[in-house]
Scaffold this active site. Structure first.
Site, PDB file in Angstrom:
ATOM      1  N   THR A  42      -2.547  -0.779   9.309  1.00  0.00           N
ATOM      2  CA  THR A  42      -1.153  -0.356   9.532  1.00  0.00           C
ATOM      3  C   THR A  42      -1.019   0.193  10.948  1.00  0.00           C
ATOM      4  O   THR A  42      -1.755   1.104  11.343  1.00  0.00           O
ATOM      5  CB  THR A  42      -0.742   0.690   8.481  1.00  0.00           C
ATOM      6  OG1 THR A  42      -0.842   0.073   7.198  1.00  0.00           O
ATOM      7  CG2 THR A  42       0.688   1.162   8.694  1.00  0.00           C
ATOM      8  N   GLN A  87      -5.874  -1.160   2.699  1.00  0.00           N
ATOM      9  CA  GLN A  87      -5.059  -0.781   3.865  1.00  0.00           C
ATOM     10  C   GLN A  87      -5.760   0.328   4.636  1.00  0.00           C
ATOM     11  O   GLN A  87      -6.076   1.378   4.076  1.00  0.00           O
ATOM     12  CB  GLN A  87      -3.670  -0.318   3.415  1.00  0.00           C
ATOM     13  CG  GLN A  87      -2.763   0.155   4.549  1.00  0.00           C
ATOM     14  CD  GLN A  87      -2.833   1.658   4.772  1.00  0.00           C
ATOM     15  OE1 GLN A  87      -2.958   2.415   3.811  1.00  0.00           O
ATOM     16  NE2 GLN A  87      -2.774   2.103   6.022  1.00  0.00           N
ATOM     17  N   GLY A 124      10.054  -4.423   2.385  1.00  0.00           N
ATOM     18  CA  GLY A 124      11.200  -3.573   2.676  1.00  0.00           C
ATOM     19  C   GLY A 124      12.409  -4.036   1.899  1.00  0.00           C
ATOM     20  O   GLY A 124      13.032  -5.048   2.249  1.00  0.00           O
ATOM     21  N   PRO A 131       0.834  -1.199   0.000  1.00  0.00           N
ATOM     22  CA  PRO A 131       0.000   0.000   0.000  1.00  0.00           C
ATOM     23  C   PRO A 131       0.868   1.249   0.000  1.00  0.00           C
ATOM     24  O   PRO A 131       1.772   1.385   0.830  1.00  0.00           O
ATOM     25  CB  PRO A 131      -0.792  -0.121   1.310  1.00  0.00           C
ATOM     26  CG  PRO A 131       0.096  -0.935   2.211  1.00  0.00           C
ATOM     27  CD  PRO A 131       0.809  -1.889   1.298  1.00  0.00           C
ATOM     28  N   MET A 132       0.613   2.151  -0.923  1.00  0.00           N
ATOM     29  CA  MET A 132       1.364   3.420  -0.968  1.00  0.00           C
ATOM     30  C   MET A 132       0.411   4.541  -1.342  1.00  0.00           C
ATOM     31  O   MET A 132      -0.496   4.355  -2.159  1.00  0.00           O
ATOM     32  CB  MET A 132       2.509   3.316  -1.980  1.00  0.00           C
ATOM     33  CG  MET A 132       3.630   2.400  -1.498  1.00  0.00           C
ATOM     34  SD  MET A 132       4.841   2.092  -2.787  1.00  0.00           S
ATOM     35  CE  MET A 132       3.907   1.099  -3.904  1.00  0.00           C
ATOM     36  N   ALA A 133       0.661   5.693  -0.753  1.00  0.00           N
ATOM     37  CA  ALA A 133      -0.239   6.832  -0.914  1.00  0.00           C
ATOM     38  C   ALA A 133      -0.109   7.458  -2.307  1.00  0.00           C
ATOM     39  O   ALA A 133       0.942   7.374  -2.946  1.00  0.00           O
ATOM     40  CB  ALA A 133       0.104   7.880   0.143  1.00  0.00           C
ATOM     41  N   SER A 177      -4.007   1.770  -0.570  1.00  0.00           N
ATOM     42  CA  SER A 177      -3.826   2.622   0.610  1.00  0.00           C
ATOM     43  C   SER A 177      -5.081   3.434   0.952  1.00  0.00           C
ATOM     44  O   SER A 177      -5.842   3.836   0.070  1.00  0.00           O
ATOM     45  CB  SER A 177      -2.672   3.593   0.349  1.00  0.00           C
ATOM     46  OG  SER A 177      -2.626   4.598   1.335  1.00  0.00           O
ATOM     47  N   LYS A 205      -0.188  -4.716   9.742  1.00  0.00           N
ATOM     48  CA  LYS A 205       1.056  -4.363   9.029  1.00  0.00           C
ATOM     49  C   LYS A 205       1.926  -3.434   9.867  1.00  0.00           C
ATOM     50  O   LYS A 205       1.428  -2.434  10.397  1.00  0.00           O
ATOM     51  CB  LYS A 205       0.720  -3.670   7.704  1.00  0.00           C
ATOM     52  CG  LYS A 205       1.927  -3.115   6.943  1.00  0.00           C
ATOM     53  CD  LYS A 205       1.551  -2.639   5.561  1.00  0.00           C
ATOM     54  CE  LYS A 205       2.733  -2.086   4.781  1.00  0.00           C
ATOM     55  NZ  LYS A 205       3.073  -0.701   5.106  1.00  0.00           N
ATOM     56  N   TYR A 257      -5.798   3.001   7.971  1.00  0.00           N
ATOM     57  CA  TYR A 257      -5.236   3.639   9.159  1.00  0.00           C
ATOM     58  C   TYR A 257      -6.416   3.885  10.081  1.00  0.00           C
ATOM     59  O   TYR A 257      -7.509   4.232   9.597  1.00  0.00           O
ATOM     60  CB  TYR A 257      -4.633   5.002   8.799  1.00  0.00           C
ATOM     61  CG  TYR A 257      -3.281   4.949   8.131  1.00  0.00           C
ATOM     62  CD1 TYR A 257      -2.183   4.390   8.765  1.00  0.00           C
ATOM     63  CD2 TYR A 257      -3.105   5.501   6.863  1.00  0.00           C
ATOM     64  CE1 TYR A 257      -0.941   4.372   8.140  1.00  0.00           C
ATOM     65  CE2 TYR A 257      -1.874   5.490   6.235  1.00  0.00           C
ATOM     66  CZ  TYR A 257      -0.789   4.921   6.889  1.00  0.00           C
ATOM     67  OH  TYR A 257       0.431   4.900   6.277  1.00  0.00           O
ATOM     68  N   HIS A 276       7.864   0.027   7.133  1.00  0.00           N
ATOM     69  CA  HIS A 276       7.169   1.089   6.405  1.00  0.00           C
ATOM     70  C   HIS A 276       8.112   1.727   5.368  1.00  0.00           C
ATOM     71  O   HIS A 276       8.116   2.927   5.143  1.00  0.00           O
ATOM     72  CB  HIS A 276       6.653   2.148   7.383  1.00  0.00           C
ATOM     73  CG  HIS A 276       5.393   2.854   6.949  1.00  0.00           C
ATOM     74  ND1 HIS A 276       4.208   2.765   7.633  1.00  0.00           N
ATOM     75  CD2 HIS A 276       5.138   3.677   5.898  1.00  0.00           C
ATOM     76  CE1 HIS A 276       3.283   3.508   7.035  1.00  0.00           C
ATOM     77  NE2 HIS A 276       3.830   4.069   5.972  1.00  0.00           N
TER      78      HIS A 276
HETATM   79  C1  LIG Z   1       5.665   6.843  -1.129  1.00  0.00           C
HETATM   80  C2  LIG Z   1       5.256   5.791  -0.134  1.00  0.00           C
HETATM   81  C3  LIG Z   1       3.998   5.875   0.436  1.00  0.00           C
HETATM   82  C4  LIG Z   1       3.591   4.901   1.355  1.00  0.00           C
HETATM   83  N1  LIG Z   1       2.322   4.957   1.863  1.00  0.00           N
HETATM   84  C5  LIG Z   1       1.895   3.978   2.698  1.00  0.00           C
HETATM   85  C6  LIG Z   1       0.549   3.960   3.147  1.00  0.00           C
HETATM   86  O1  LIG Z   1      -0.271   4.812   2.782  1.00  0.00           O
HETATM   87  N2  LIG Z   1       0.187   2.972   3.998  1.00  0.00           N
HETATM   88  C7  LIG Z   1       1.067   1.990   4.412  1.00  0.00           C
HETATM   89  O2  LIG Z   1       0.690   1.110   5.195  1.00  0.00           O
HETATM   90  N3  LIG Z   1       2.348   1.975   3.975  1.00  0.00           N
HETATM   91  C8  LIG Z   1       2.768   2.928   3.124  1.00  0.00           C
HETATM   92  N4  LIG Z   1       4.058   2.879   2.641  1.00  0.00           N
HETATM   93  C9  LIG Z   1       4.952   1.747   3.009  1.00  0.00           C
HETATM   94  C10 LIG Z   1       4.804   0.576   2.017  1.00  0.00           C
HETATM   95  O3  LIG Z   1       3.560  -0.060   2.154  1.00  0.00           O
HETATM   96  C11 LIG Z   1       5.867  -0.518   2.229  1.00  0.00           C
HETATM   97  O4  LIG Z   1       5.856  -0.911   3.576  1.00  0.00           O
HETATM   98  C12 LIG Z   1       7.298  -0.112   1.827  1.00  0.00           C
HETATM   99  O5  LIG Z   1       7.302   0.842   0.787  1.00  0.00           O
HETATM  100  C13 LIG Z   1       8.061  -1.358   1.378  1.00  0.00           C
HETATM  101  O6  LIG Z   1       9.400  -1.038   1.129  1.00  0.00           O
HETATM  102  P1  LIG Z   1      10.046  -0.838  -0.347  1.00  0.00           P
HETATM  103  O7  LIG Z   1       9.530   0.472  -0.844  1.00  0.00           O
HETATM  104  O8  LIG Z   1      11.493  -0.849  -0.057  1.00  0.00           O
HETATM  105  O9  LIG Z   1       9.623  -2.010  -1.204  1.00  0.00           O
HETATM  106  C14 LIG Z   1       4.482   3.845   1.733  1.00  0.00           C
HETATM  107  C15 LIG Z   1       5.748   3.784   1.129  1.00  0.00           C
HETATM  108  C16 LIG Z   1       6.134   4.733   0.203  1.00  0.00           C
HETATM  109  C17 LIG Z   1       7.487   4.610  -0.433  1.00  0.00           C
END
Ligand SMILES: Cc1cc2nc3c(=O)[nH]c(=O)nc-3n(C[C@H](O)[C@H](O)[C@H](O)COP(=O)(O)O)c2cc1C
Length: 371
Positions: free
Chosen positions: A177, A149, A300, A99-101, A128, A244, A151, A268
């Site tokens: 999360t 995902q 990660g 999940p990413m924003a 996300s 998470k 919050y 994260h």
């Molecule tokens: C730009 C960005 C936004 C993220 N937003 C969220 C989010 O909204 N919710 C969440 O649980 N994790 C978020 N994460 C964490 C990712 O879900 C994930 O744990 C992490 O990016 C994995 O590592 P990697 O980028 O090295 O593969 C975000 C990560 C990035 C890079």
């Protein structure tokens, strides 16, 4: 005279020789550079940033290389099947989109392009809370399974409304999360304003905000969250809740005892508490705490099939990939996302075959050792 051998890969079958390319790592490096060129500087920095001194961010990838493999031989690996079942969700490979924003910062179709690309690669996507497209649009665009995902926000009714809507739109699990009671401080982007339009920032929240509420405050994470939230969200959504952001075995056990249907080992992306133990090193402890009761996923710094192989051999059920999906989305939209996930799966298929494992469940702890 030179003979030309054409390589052909049928589903599950391996090419007889290397394709002469630079492999998945160089493909990722290329996609990263194309994303860097395509994105505004502040968006690039937001995606790349870690918290604090970025120690955790810097260690994530290298930590997977601290393990060494103990391959099996004389196994029939003429076909390698990567099919992965997670809480009743079946995916073609164990790579899951983290999940990413705000995917709309990377591509105008935002999360709709991501779920389409991931679905076309047979992969599960975790969407996300901070998605920039509506859950309904994402559900309609999805060509594969997706989870939502959550919050826990200060206005808890907002979170409850979102998980209900996600379930109605087709999400098959909630990923709660828990490593973000407050958002980590990221020096690289401190004071930098990113132009996230309000209709993108609040796209899934706007309709639930009571008149007069200060939207951004209501949508902040609730720092008083306790384990009872796990059961509450399961009840409200009717879906399994995966937790998470866990890095310790005892905390993972606490989540399972509170009703978690799964656990994600995660730092994260190095964006929360800096100097935490890398996910790769936390994974064995979490697996021990969970004791096989629920699936364990990890993320990660996963950047290759071999990283995933190590995670699966240690005992993870699946691996999430974060930034490489954003790079691919920025550089190539839905097709870029499909390609990066397909490339990772093919890399895993290859290294599993060479390690003597025809299915993920043929991998086990005996196949990996510390360097
Ligand atoms: C730009 C960005 C936004 C993220 N937003 C969220 C989010 O909204 N919710 C969440 O649980 N994790 C978020 N994460 C964490 C990712 O879900 C994930 O744990 C992490 O990016 C994995 O590592 P990697 O980028 O090295 O593969 C975000 C990560 C990035 C890079």
């Amino acid at each position: 005279m030179r003979s030309v051998v054409r390589l052909r890969t049928r589903a599950g079958r391996l090419p007889v020789a290397d394709d002469g390319g630079g492999g998945v790592l160089s493909e990722l490096a290329d996609s990263r550079e194309r994303a860097r060129a395509a994105l505004p500087r502040e968006v690039w920095d937001y995606y790349e940033a870690g918290s604090g001194d970025e120690v955790t961010l810097g260690e994530a990838e290298a930590a997977w290389r601290d393990f060494r493999l103990r391959p099996r031989v004389l196994q029939d690996v003429s076909r390698v099947d990567l099919a992965t079942r997670l809480l009743g969700t079946v995916a073609a490979s164990p790579f899951v989109v983290a999940p990413m924003a705000f995917h709309a910062l990377a591509h105008p179709d935002g999360e709709c392009a991501t779920v389409r690309g991931a679905g076309d690669a047979g992969c599960l996507t975790v969407v996300s809370t901070r998605a920039s497209r509506t859950l309904e649009d994402i559900g309609a665009a999805a060509t594969g399974p997706w989870w939502f995902q959550a919050y826990l926000m200060r206005d808890r009714g907002l979170t409850e409304a979102l998980v209900r809507r996600a379930a109605a739109a087709g999400a098959r699990a909630v990923v709660l999360t828990v490593d973000t009671p407050y958002v980590g401080r990221k020096g690289r982007v401190s004071g930098v304003r990113i132009a996230v339009r309000d209709d993108q920032y609040l796209v899934n929240l706007a309709q639930h905000l009571v008149p007069g509420a200060v939207a951004r405050e209501a949508a902040e994470q609730d720092p008083s969250m306790t384990p009872d939230t796990i059961g509450r969200l399961a009840e409200v959504s009717g879906l399994p809740v995966v937790v998470k952001g866990v890095l310790r075995g005892d905390e993972a056990a606490r989540c399972v005892e509170a009703g978690a249907a799964g656990v994600v080992v995660s730092t994260h992306g190095g964006r929360q508490l800096d100097r935490v133990v890398p996910s790769a090193h936390a994974l064995p402890d979490v697996l021990e705490g969970v004791g096989g009761r629920v699936p364990v996923l990890v993320d990660g710094g996963i950047r290759s099939g071999t990283d995933a192989l190590v995670a699966l051999a240690l005992g993870a059920d699946a691996v999430l990939v974060g930034r490489p999906v954003l790079w691919a989305l920025a550089a190539g939209g839905a097709e870029g996302v499909r390609e990066v996930l397909h490339g990772l799966a093919e890399d895993l298929r290859h290294v599993m075959a060479v390690a003597g494992a025809a299915r993920p469940d043929a991998l086990d702890r005996s196949m990996v050792t510390t360097a």
